[in-house]
Design a protein around this motif. Structure first.
Motif, PDB file in Angstrom:
ATOM      1  N   LEU A 149       0.838  -1.203   0.000  1.00  0.00           N
ATOM      2  CA  LEU A 149       0.000   0.000   0.000  1.00  0.00           C
ATOM      3  C   LEU A 149       0.876   1.257   0.000  1.00  0.00           C
ATOM      4  O   LEU A 149       0.638   2.203  -0.770  1.00  0.00           O
ATOM      5  N   ALA A 150       1.905   1.261   0.820  1.00  0.00           N
ATOM      6  CA  ALA A 150       2.815   2.410   0.882  1.00  0.00           C
ATOM      7  C   ALA A 150       3.459   2.647  -0.483  1.00  0.00           C
ATOM      8  O   ALA A 150       3.584   3.787  -0.940  1.00  0.00           O
ATOM      9  N   ASP A 151       3.834   1.569  -1.150  1.00  0.00           N
ATOM     10  CA  ASP A 151       4.425   1.636  -2.486  1.00  0.00           C
ATOM     11  C   ASP A 151       3.502   2.308  -3.481  1.00  0.00           C
ATOM     12  O   ASP A 151       3.904   3.201  -4.232  1.00  0.00           O
ATOM     13  N   ILE A 152       2.251   1.861  -3.473  1.00  0.00           N
ATOM     14  CA  ILE A 152       1.248   2.389  -4.405  1.00  0.00           C
ATOM     15  C   ILE A 152       1.042   3.890  -4.164  1.00  0.00           C
ATOM     16  O   ILE A 152       0.992   4.683  -5.098  1.00  0.00           O
ATOM     17  N   LEU A 153       0.929   4.258  -2.877  1.00  0.00           N
ATOM     18  CA  LEU A 153       0.632   5.650  -2.550  1.00  0.00           C
ATOM     19  C   LEU A 153       1.818   6.558  -2.864  1.00  0.00           C
ATOM     20  O   LEU A 153       1.665   7.680  -3.329  1.00  0.00           O
ATOM     21  N   GLN A 154       2.997   6.043  -2.602  1.00  0.00           N
ATOM     22  CA  GLN A 154       4.232   6.772  -2.857  1.00  0.00           C
ATOM     23  C   GLN A 154       4.315   7.247  -4.295  1.00  0.00           C
ATOM     24  O   GLN A 154       4.690   8.384  -4.575  1.00  0.00           O
ATOM     25  N   SER A 155       3.925   6.341  -5.221  1.00  0.00           N
ATOM     26  CA  SER A 155       4.098   6.647  -6.638  1.00  0.00           C
ATOM     27  C   SER A 155       2.994   7.570  -7.135  1.00  0.00           C
ATOM     28  O   SER A 155       2.871   7.809  -8.313  1.00  0.00           O
ATOM     29  N   ASP A 156       2.156   8.077  -6.270  1.00  0.00           N
ATOM     30  CA  ASP A 156       1.095   8.968  -6.723  1.00  0.00           C
ATOM     31  C   ASP A 156       1.156  10.330  -6.053  1.00  0.00           C
ATOM     32  O   ASP A 156       0.122  10.853  -5.595  1.00  0.00           O
ATOM     33  N   ASN A 157       2.361  10.891  -5.935  1.00  0.00           N
ATOM     34  CA  ASN A 157       2.420  12.284  -5.491  1.00  0.00           C
ATOM     35  C   ASN A 157       2.044  12.540  -4.037  1.00  0.00           C
ATOM     36  O   ASN A 157       2.016  13.678  -3.608  1.00  0.00           O
ATOM     37  N   LEU A 158       1.672  11.498  -3.329  1.00  0.00           N
ATOM     38  CA  LEU A 158       1.372  11.705  -1.915  1.00  0.00           C
ATOM     39  C   LEU A 158       2.706  11.807  -1.185  1.00  0.00           C
ATOM     40  O   LEU A 158       3.684  11.187  -1.572  1.00  0.00           O
TER      41      LEU A 158
END
Ligand code: CTP
Ligand code: MG
Length: 335
Positions: A94-103
């Motif tokens: 989840l952290a990986d996914i969110l990281q790659s979206d400008n968060l």
């Protein structure tokens, strides 16, 4: 200590209604904050849905229970069937996914007591914690929200109590003082105990809402729109209630024997719950039963040092409500 003082409320107490309501109003979040929270939730739902189409996101805690101050962080629960996948693994993914979206500031805390992913959304400026399958918290959030809809005085009282607790440094669980959740339960219990009662006991009524979560049965009456006039026979003002709340916790609560219980709308004995002695780290020096996880004492974080701090703060607040010329300022002075 332990002497029940039969003090009568000061006779100019209602002079304090307007300033206390002003404190309450100043803490309420603006509508645009709610809009931004929903906006962030939508962004998160899209990202999570790509990886786990079956998963659901729920808001819980102060952003959803109606006891949140303006500019607070939001708590999100990711509900999904983990199968035999490890929770830590999902959090890291989840952290990986969110990281790659400008968060921003995305961090997975897999070893925390409640493991979470933390992040900050630069678009809305909101910080957020995402946990996995903490569904009981989603349900107790609904219970608190439903209580708040019955009588406006609950939300006013709880805002003032939370603001007092934050100002006085007694809302820090890792230092042995109480969570905001515990303070709101104390307010609900207190309003259930007024005569005439200001709040009913929803878990003692006809069941209109039911869920079984982690083997815990959560059942209560949630058609609260039918209870709009419930508290109207009691005309106590917000200033009187703030006075009586602190008076109760300073001089009237029986710390040695009693457990407060929103579930039963009453107090229980520590003996009946077997909460009379320290077990592990649970000392049961102030006992607040969780409405659903009834083996949870929300006062378990309180130790023999912090119980003194807490009780001295309740006494200070009660004294201020009784004698101070300007309680709406003195009560909230930083410690
Ligand atoms: N919670 C819980 N059991 C606890 C503590 C918290 O189930 N022992 C859940 C509750 O659903 C609560 C949420 O976690 O609403 C957030 O807890 P907390 O931070 O204490 O309350 P907030 O309402 O978010 O308060 P604050 O405004 O201080 O953030
Ligand atoms: Mg919170």
């Amino acid at each position: 200590r332990n002497v029940k003082r039969q003090t009568a409320c000061r006779n100019d107490i209602n002079r304090l209604n307007a300033p206390f309501l002003a404190v309450f109003e100043s803490l309420i979040p603006a509508d645009e904050e709610k809009v931004k929270q929903k906006q962030l939730l939508t962004v998160l739902e899209k990202l999570v849905g790509k990886e786990w189409p079956e998963a659901r996101l729920y808001l819980y805690g102060s952003c959803a229970n109606s006891f949140g101050f303006s500019k607070s962080d939001i708590d999100v629960c990711l509900a999904m069937d983990l199968g035999n996948v490890d929770k830590s693994e999902v959090l890291l993914k989840l952290a990986d996914i969110l990281q790659s979206d400008n968060l921003q500031n995305v961090q997975a805390l897999t070893r925390a007591r409640v493991p979470v992913v933390k992040l900050m959304d630069p678009v809305t400026g909101i910080s957020c914690d995402i946990c996995i399958n903490n569904v009981l918290a989603v349900v107790n959030t609904k219970l608190l929200h439903d209580y708040a809809r019955i009588d406006a005085r609950l939300r006013q009282l709880a805002f003032i109590v939370k603001h007092w607790a934050k100002s006085r440094g007694v809302n820090v669980t890792y230092q042995g003082t109480l969570s905001s959740y515990a303070y709101v339960l104390m307010c609900i219990h207190f309003l259930q105990q007024r005569r005439p009662a200001i709040l009913p006991c929803l878990q003692g009524m006809e069941i209109t809402y039911f869920a079984t979560i982690d083997n815990v049965e959560c059942a209560y009456f949630d058609q609260v729109e039918k209870l709009q006039n419930y508290g109207s026979r009691n005309g106590e003002s917000i200033a009187q209630l703030v006075w009586a709340f602190f008076h109760y916790w300073a001089y009237c609560h029986d710390y040695a024997s009693d457990v407060i219980s929103v579930r039963t709308g009453s107090t229980l004995s520590k003996r009946a719950k077997d909460w009379t002695r320290r077990v592990g780290n649970d000392r049961h020096l102030i006992c607040i039963e969780d409405p659903f996880e009834v083996s949870h004492d929300l006062g378990r974080v309180v130790d023999k040092y912090s119980i003194r701090v807490l009780r001295e703060e309740f006494e200070r607040a009660a004294e201020i409500m009784q004698h101070d010329p300007n309680p709406c300022v003195t009560l909230f002075e930083p410690y």
